[in-house]
Design a protein around this motif. Structure first.
Motif, PDB file in Angstrom:
ATOM      1  N   TYR C 178       0.839  -1.199   0.000  1.00 33.46           N
ATOM      2  CA  TYR C 178       0.000   0.000   0.000  1.00 33.46           C
ATOM      3  C   TYR C 178       0.872   1.246   0.000  1.00 33.46           C
ATOM      4  O   TYR C 178       0.573   2.232  -0.675  1.00 33.46           O
ATOM      5  CB  TYR C 178      -0.924  -0.001   1.213  1.00 33.46           C
ATOM      6  CG  TYR C 178      -2.120  -0.902   1.032  1.00 33.46           C
ATOM      7  CD1 TYR C 178      -3.212  -0.460   0.284  1.00 33.46           C
ATOM      8  CD2 TYR C 178      -2.157  -2.170   1.570  1.00 33.46           C
ATOM      9  CE1 TYR C 178      -4.309  -1.276   0.093  1.00 33.46           C
ATOM     10  CE2 TYR C 178      -3.242  -3.001   1.378  1.00 33.46           C
ATOM     11  CZ  TYR C 178      -4.321  -2.551   0.643  1.00 33.46           C
ATOM     12  OH  TYR C 178      -5.401  -3.361   0.448  1.00 33.46           O
ATOM     13  N   TYR C 179       1.949   1.192   0.767  1.00 33.32           N
ATOM     14  CA  TYR C 179       2.845   2.343   0.818  1.00 33.32           C
ATOM     15  C   TYR C 179       3.467   2.598  -0.554  1.00 33.32           C
ATOM     16  O   TYR C 179       3.581   3.729  -0.993  1.00 33.32           O
ATOM     17  CB  TYR C 179       3.939   2.106   1.867  1.00 33.32           C
ATOM     18  CG  TYR C 179       3.502   2.457   3.279  1.00 33.32           C
ATOM     19  CD1 TYR C 179       2.159   2.698   3.562  1.00 33.32           C
ATOM     20  CD2 TYR C 179       4.416   2.557   4.322  1.00 33.32           C
ATOM     21  CE1 TYR C 179       1.748   3.023   4.843  1.00 33.32           C
ATOM     22  CE2 TYR C 179       4.014   2.884   5.607  1.00 33.32           C
ATOM     23  CZ  TYR C 179       2.686   3.115   5.873  1.00 33.32           C
ATOM     24  OH  TYR C 179       2.281   3.450   7.138  1.00 33.32           O
ATOM     25  N   LEU C 180       3.875   1.517  -1.228  1.00 31.97           N
ATOM     26  CA  LEU C 180       4.467   1.692  -2.555  1.00 31.97           C
ATOM     27  C   LEU C 180       3.460   2.328  -3.517  1.00 31.97           C
ATOM     28  O   LEU C 180       3.787   3.235  -4.280  1.00 31.97           O
ATOM     29  CB  LEU C 180       4.952   0.356  -3.120  1.00 31.97           C
ATOM     30  CG  LEU C 180       6.152  -0.288  -2.417  1.00 31.97           C
ATOM     31  CD1 LEU C 180       6.551  -1.565  -3.150  1.00 31.97           C
ATOM     32  CD2 LEU C 180       7.329   0.662  -2.348  1.00 31.97           C
ATOM     33  N   ARG C 181       2.222   1.826  -3.470  1.00 35.54           N
ATOM     34  CA  ARG C 181       1.214   2.387  -4.375  1.00 35.54           C
ATOM     35  C   ARG C 181       0.934   3.849  -4.049  1.00 35.54           C
ATOM     36  O   ARG C 181       0.707   4.673  -4.933  1.00 35.54           O
ATOM     37  CB  ARG C 181      -0.078   1.569  -4.315  1.00 35.54           C
ATOM     38  CG  ARG C 181      -0.027   0.385  -5.260  1.00 35.54           C
ATOM     39  CD  ARG C 181      -1.197  -0.545  -5.054  1.00 35.54           C
ATOM     40  NE  ARG C 181      -0.975  -1.393  -3.894  1.00 35.54           N
ATOM     41  CZ  ARG C 181      -1.627  -2.530  -3.664  1.00 35.54           C
ATOM     42  NH1 ARG C 181      -2.529  -2.940  -4.502  1.00 35.54           N
ATOM     43  NH2 ARG C 181      -1.360  -3.247  -2.599  1.00 35.54           N
ATOM     44  N   GLU C 187       3.826  11.401  -4.074  1.00 38.78           N
ATOM     45  CA  GLU C 187       4.744  11.324  -2.939  1.00 38.78           C
ATOM     46  C   GLU C 187       4.366  12.284  -1.816  1.00 38.78           C
ATOM     47  O   GLU C 187       4.614  11.995  -0.648  1.00 38.78           O
ATOM     48  CB  GLU C 187       6.179  11.586  -3.406  1.00 38.78           C
ATOM     49  CG  GLU C 187       6.721  10.445  -4.236  1.00 38.78           C
ATOM     50  CD  GLU C 187       8.242  10.426  -4.319  1.00 38.78           C
ATOM     51  OE1 GLU C 187       8.894  11.145  -3.549  1.00 38.78           O
ATOM     52  OE2 GLU C 187       8.753   9.679  -5.155  1.00 38.78           O
ATOM     53  N   ASP C 188       3.768  13.414  -2.166  1.00 39.96           N
ATOM     54  CA  ASP C 188       3.377  14.360  -1.125  1.00 39.96           C
ATOM     55  C   ASP C 188       2.288  13.772  -0.236  1.00 39.96           C
ATOM     56  O   ASP C 188       2.345  13.872   0.989  1.00 39.96           O
ATOM     57  CB  ASP C 188       2.879  15.669  -1.751  1.00 39.96           C
ATOM     58  CG  ASP C 188       4.038  16.523  -2.235  1.00 39.96           C
ATOM     59  OD1 ASP C 188       5.170  16.272  -1.776  1.00 39.96           O
ATOM     60  OD2 ASP C 188       3.821  17.410  -3.063  1.00 39.96           O
ATOM     61  N   THR C 189       1.290  13.167  -0.879  1.00 40.96           N
ATOM     62  CA  THR C 189       0.238  12.529  -0.101  1.00 40.96           C
ATOM     63  C   THR C 189       0.821  11.392   0.729  1.00 40.96           C
ATOM     64  O   THR C 189       0.440  11.194   1.878  1.00 40.96           O
ATOM     65  CB  THR C 189      -0.856  11.962  -1.033  1.00 40.96           C
ATOM     66  OG1 THR C 189      -1.103  12.901  -2.058  1.00 40.96           O
ATOM     67  CG2 THR C 189      -2.117  11.683  -0.262  1.00 40.96           C
ATOM     68  N   ALA C 190       1.744  10.661   0.133  1.00 41.68           N
ATOM     69  CA  ALA C 190       2.348   9.540   0.858  1.00 41.68           C
ATOM     70  C   ALA C 190       3.022  10.034   2.129  1.00 41.68           C
ATOM     71  O   ALA C 190       2.873   9.439   3.207  1.00 41.68           O
ATOM     72  CB  ALA C 190       3.354   8.819  -0.042  1.00 41.68           C
ATOM     73  N   MET C 191       3.742  11.141   2.026  1.00 43.69           N
ATOM     74  CA  MET C 191       4.420  11.654   3.211  1.00 43.69           C
ATOM     75  C   MET C 191       3.426  12.098   4.274  1.00 43.69           C
ATOM     76  O   MET C 191       3.694  12.016   5.467  1.00 43.69           O
ATOM     77  CB  MET C 191       5.347  12.808   2.825  1.00 43.69           C
ATOM     78  CG  MET C 191       6.589  12.338   2.097  1.00 43.69           C
ATOM     79  SD  MET C 191       7.867  13.594   2.014  1.00 43.69           S
ATOM     80  CE  MET C 191       7.219  14.677   0.764  1.00 43.69           C
ATOM     81  N   ALA C 192       2.255  12.565   3.816  1.00 39.63           N
ATOM     82  CA  ALA C 192       1.256  13.047   4.767  1.00 39.63           C
ATOM     83  C   ALA C 192       0.690  11.928   5.620  1.00 39.63           C
ATOM     84  O   ALA C 192       0.078  12.187   6.652  1.00 39.63           O
ATOM     85  CB  ALA C 192       0.131  13.764   4.028  1.00 39.63           C
ATOM     86  N   VAL C 193       0.857  10.674   5.216  1.00 38.06           N
ATOM     87  CA  VAL C 193       0.410   9.587   6.092  1.00 38.06           C
ATOM     88  C   VAL C 193       1.610   8.924   6.771  1.00 38.06           C
ATOM     89  O   VAL C 193       1.503   7.814   7.295  1.00 38.06           O
ATOM     90  CB  VAL C 193      -0.438   8.528   5.355  1.00 38.06           C
ATOM     91  CG1 VAL C 193      -1.772   9.115   4.963  1.00 38.06           C
ATOM     92  CG2 VAL C 193       0.282   7.975   4.145  1.00 38.06           C
TER      93      VAL C 193
END
Lengths: 287, 247, 315
Positions: C178-181, C187-193
């Motif tokens: 899930y993290y990879l997807r 990437e910005d949204t990914a960092m926000a979680v």
């Protein structure tokens, strides 16, 4: 003195590099597209020039304009048939598409012309001229002069014609350009075709001094992007300067180290610039 | 007790533009603070500074007493600062529940635990009926809520809501407000950013910070701010007076 | 339901395991071996290119490191190929750490070009250094003695394919996947979680590089002759991407379907493709990008959704 000679050789090659890279820079600047088929188009240009010479006795030096025109049409066709469909999609798909086009071109050349190395022999290529204590191959010299003419006329075109200004407008601000009545798609097509024409024309200029075979173009993708990165993204002047720098670097590498390692140095330089100065050697730091 | 979040003389320049000019304010635990200012006033930059997407040139940002200037976004998230984006960005190929699980994975030991936490948050925000739907199929209002859900699921104590009302009609805004009110019960302190002082903001905010051209113009209770002559003059002037009576 | 999900995998690996009993033809067995190797490569690429969405066109670097390790350690210290494989995997992981920590800082086309540059540097070194014997290439030791060396190598490759497959199944459902997807999408949204994109991408690359290196070592052991143009050619990187994309990027079965289809098609068209394989791959790549960006698996999925959609809505 020998080092100066290496630098001169580098400058002569660098002029042609500049022409190749300028095409890449144009496409990247306007479309934010890295054309992975750029080197393949260069190869096509070499073959066109080769058959122009062997079949119709067209000298590649003045034939390079014809080759450029032919490749311009080809670029237009490729844009309308293929590239247009992935504009606005992810980098991922755009790059894979141009890589696929490159493989098709290389593969087609292998089918049509086999993998044989071919070359033409112009009487010019055997002559050497002197420049003070230094000397250079006349064929290289003529190619250099024509390449510089090509780069200069492109620069003037971009600066002083309406279409040139429109292209620069889109490159500087793709979001705003449509509001100003510039038809971005049309401009993208023209730019792409111009980029392909640069690669093809440069291919014709390389023919008198190089062999041609289907895979000859592949190092030029990375090389031209090294130059584009060196010169700061997407600027024509930057590409011209970057081409000379790369040429001289290669000349010096060949002289001080070995001919075989010129490309290794190219790529290390590429990685170093991307990682340390992503705005290019001369660009201002982006916010 | 120290405030949950403290900004002290925070400055951020982009080239020649002063995006944040010496801004200071506190947020106490359990408050709902709204940052108000026209487009370009520096609200988003402020949220980016707090959550670590941009780094302050000078000044201090204290979260639970710790200076967080220079931390990366994922580090501020791990400390308990959640955020939503002005442009909502759910992962379209995942379901609503899976999107929220992206947040709850942070403190969950297993997928099942992450799923449980996600369901809890979805239930709280009233999105539970949509849980198995693809996120790409949600209408805008619910996509905004999904962003809130994802941030909540990270276990955020401080929630930064950038333009949480933008693009919503009055009914939808009212629904969002009702939900934001409940955040306090969830143990969450919220800082929201909006363009206009709206009825809903007045009803919801315990405090309002007014931004203009990168600087803090005024701060106080919604009533006090509305009647602050500087605010009326500089920002509310045209829009607000035309709008008639105060809400 | 959950047991039925495993059925295709059980059938698939059952078929592969029993292959020598129902497929006697040595030539066909060799094709299956190639499918297995390509499937491993496609699966490995899929972790980085599919799930994490990082278009690496330099994966051949790890393949070459695996292959060259087997040959080099054998020649220099007389290591057996198993030890050479292990060394290759370790070296590939180290290279991945270096290449990844440099290139993952770049985005979009810059990333793609930097992966190519890294792989090309390796190819040029192998071409020019004396201890790799330049363009002449190297002899690699076989993994098994004759008779039936090829069949034994096939059985050595199957566990690797299974491992790669299991890794994908796990990735598909785990926090990691899930993290990879999330990173792939934004990437910005990914960092926000709370995701550290650099770390997760590097993890994916390490898994991927290890698998590719092991496949490269097997390749060297079977073909027993390697050179810069066979195990470090950029075409091979493109082929890995093509396998995953053709089948379906970021899907469990995509790379396997891609490997089967591509290998069988190339083999069936072999008489025509003698000199046209580059053209064929290029054409395929263009067609996939334009008409089937979700890969062959996406067709099957759409069918399935169309069949089940009304029921899902009613529920």
């Amino acid at each position: 003195m020998a080092a100066l000679q290496a630098i001169l050789n580098g400058i002569l090659v660098g002029g042609i590099y500049a022409l190749i890279a300028m095409g890449m820079a144009l496409v990247f600047g306007v479309m934010r597209l890295v054309n992975f088929a750029h080197g393949a188009f260069l190869m096509v240009g070499m073959y066109v020039a080769y058959f122009g010479y062997t079949l119709f006795h067209i000298n590649p030096y003045w034939g390079c304009a014809l080759v450029g025109a032919a490749l311009f049409m080809m670029g237009m066709a490729v844009y309308w048939l293929l590239i247009r469909r992935v504009m606005g999609q992810s980098d991922f798909l755009q790059i894979l598409l141009t890589e696929g086009i490159a493989l098709c071109l290389v593969g087609a050349a292998q089918l049509l012309f086999t993998g044989d190395y071919r070359s033409i022999s112009l009487p010019l290529a055997d002559k050497t001229a002197n420049l003070g204590p230094l000397n250079f191959n006349v064929a290289y010299g003529v190619s250099f002069v024509i390449a510089v003419l090509g780069v200069t006329s492109m620069y003037l075109y971009m600066k002083y014609t309406e279409m040139g200004r429109a292209i620069r407008g889109v490159a500087q601000n793709p979001g705003v350009a449509p509001l100003m009545g510039i038809r971005v798609r049309w401009i993208s097509g023209i730019s792409f075709a111009f980029g392909v024409a640069c690669a093809g024309g440069a291919g014709a200029l390389l023919l008198p001094v190089f062999y041609v075979n289907p895979t000859i173009g592949s190092p030029y993708n990375l090389k031209s992007f090294v130059i584009v990165v060196l010169g700061g993204m997407g600027s024509v002047e930057g590409a011209a300067l970057g081409g000379l720098i790369l040429g001289v670097t290669e000349g010096l590498t060949a002289y001080y180290w070995s001919d075989s390692y010129t490309q290794v140095v190219d790529f290390v330089l590429f990685l170093a610039v991307l990682l340390l100065r992503p705005q290019g050697l001369f660009g201002k730091k982006a916010p | 007790m120290a405030p949950l979040l403290q900004l002290k003389h925070v400055v951020k320049r982009f080239g020649g533009l002063l995006a944040t000019n010496d801004v200071s304010f506190d947020v106490e635990e359990g408050e709902v603070v709204f940052i108000i200012g026209p487009n370009g006033a520096g609200k988003t930059t402020l949220f980016n500074l707090i959550s670590g997407y941009v780094t302050a040139d000078s000044g201090e940002i204290l979260y639970q007493g710790q200076n967080i200037v220079g931390l990366k976004p994922y580090q501020t998230t791990r400390l308990g600062i959640g955020r939503t984006f002005q442009i909502v960005k759910p992962l379209p190929s995942l379901t609503v529940r899976e999107n929220v699980m992206l947040g709850s994975f942070l403190h969950a030991r297993s997928r099942a635990e992450a799923g449980k936490k996600a369901d809890e948050v979805l239930g709280f925000l009233g999105l539970d009926r949509r849980a198995d739907q693809l996120a790409s199929g949600l209408p805008l209002a619910q996509r905004k809520l999904l962003e809130v859900a994802r941030a909540l699921a990270t276990g955020a104590k401080l929630l930064l809501l950038d333009e949480v009302m933008a693009g919503l009609n009055p009914t939808e805004s009212a629904e969002v407000v009702t939900l934001l009110r409940k955040l306090k019960d969830f143990g969450v302190t919220a800082v929201g950013g909006v363009e206009h002082i709206m009825r809903v903001v007045m009803a919801l905010a315990s405090r309002v910070v007014v931004m203009d051209q990168g600087g803090k113009l005024a701060e106080g209770s919604p009533q006090a701010v509305v009647h602050d002559p500087r605010v009326v003059e500089a920002y509310l002037g045209s829009k607000y007076q035309k709008g008639g009576a105060p809400p | 339901m959950s047991r039925a999900r495993f059925l295709p995998a059980v059938v698939f690996f059952g078929l592969l395991l029993t292959l020598p009993w129902w497929l006697r033809d040595a030539y066909l067995q060799q094709i299956v071996f190639r499918v297995v190797i390509f499937a491993i490569l496609g699966i490995a690429w899929n972790l980085v290119g599919g799930y994490a969405g990082q278009l690496s066109l330099g994966h051949v670097a790890y393949f070459g490191i695996g292959a060259y390790s087997v040959a080099l350690f054998h020649e220099t210290w007389d290591w057996n190929p198993w030890l050479g494989t292990l060394a290759g995997v370790v070296l590939a992981c180290l290279a991945a750490l270096l290449i990844g920590s440099l290139t993952f800082r770049l985005r979009g086309p810059y990333f793609v070009l930097s992966t190519i540059a890294a792989a090309e540097i390796l190819r040029l070194l192998a071409l020019n250094l004396s201890f790799t014997h330049g363009a002449i290439g190297m002899i690699a030791p076989g993994f098994f003695e004759e008779p039936n060396g090829d069949r034994k190598t096939y059985y050595a490759a199957l566990p690797l394919l299974f491992l790669a497959f299991a890794l994908t199944v796990w990735t598909h459902r785990s926090r990691f996947g899930y993290y990879l997807r999330a990173i792939r999408e934004n990437e910005d949204t990914a960092m926000a979680v709370g995701i550290n994109p650099a770390v997760e991408k590097l993890k994916a690359l390490l898994f991927s590089a290890a698998l590719v290196a092991a496949a490269g070592a097997l390749y060297a052991g079977v073909f027993q002759f390697i050179g810069p143009d066979s195990v470090l050619a950029i075409d091979m990187s493109v082929q890995m991407a093509l396998i995953a994309m053709l089948g379906g990027a970021a899907t469990v079965w995509g790379p396997i379907v891609g490997a089967v289809v591509l290998t069988v098609a190339a083999e069936a068209l072999k008489t025509y493709l003698e000199r046209a394989h580059t053209f064929f791959y290029g054409l395929l790549l263009v067609l996939v990008v334009l008409f089937l960006p979700g890969g062959l698996v996406s067709i099957a999925k759409q069918r399935w959704f169309r069949r089940t959609a009304p029921r899902a809505q009613a529920a």
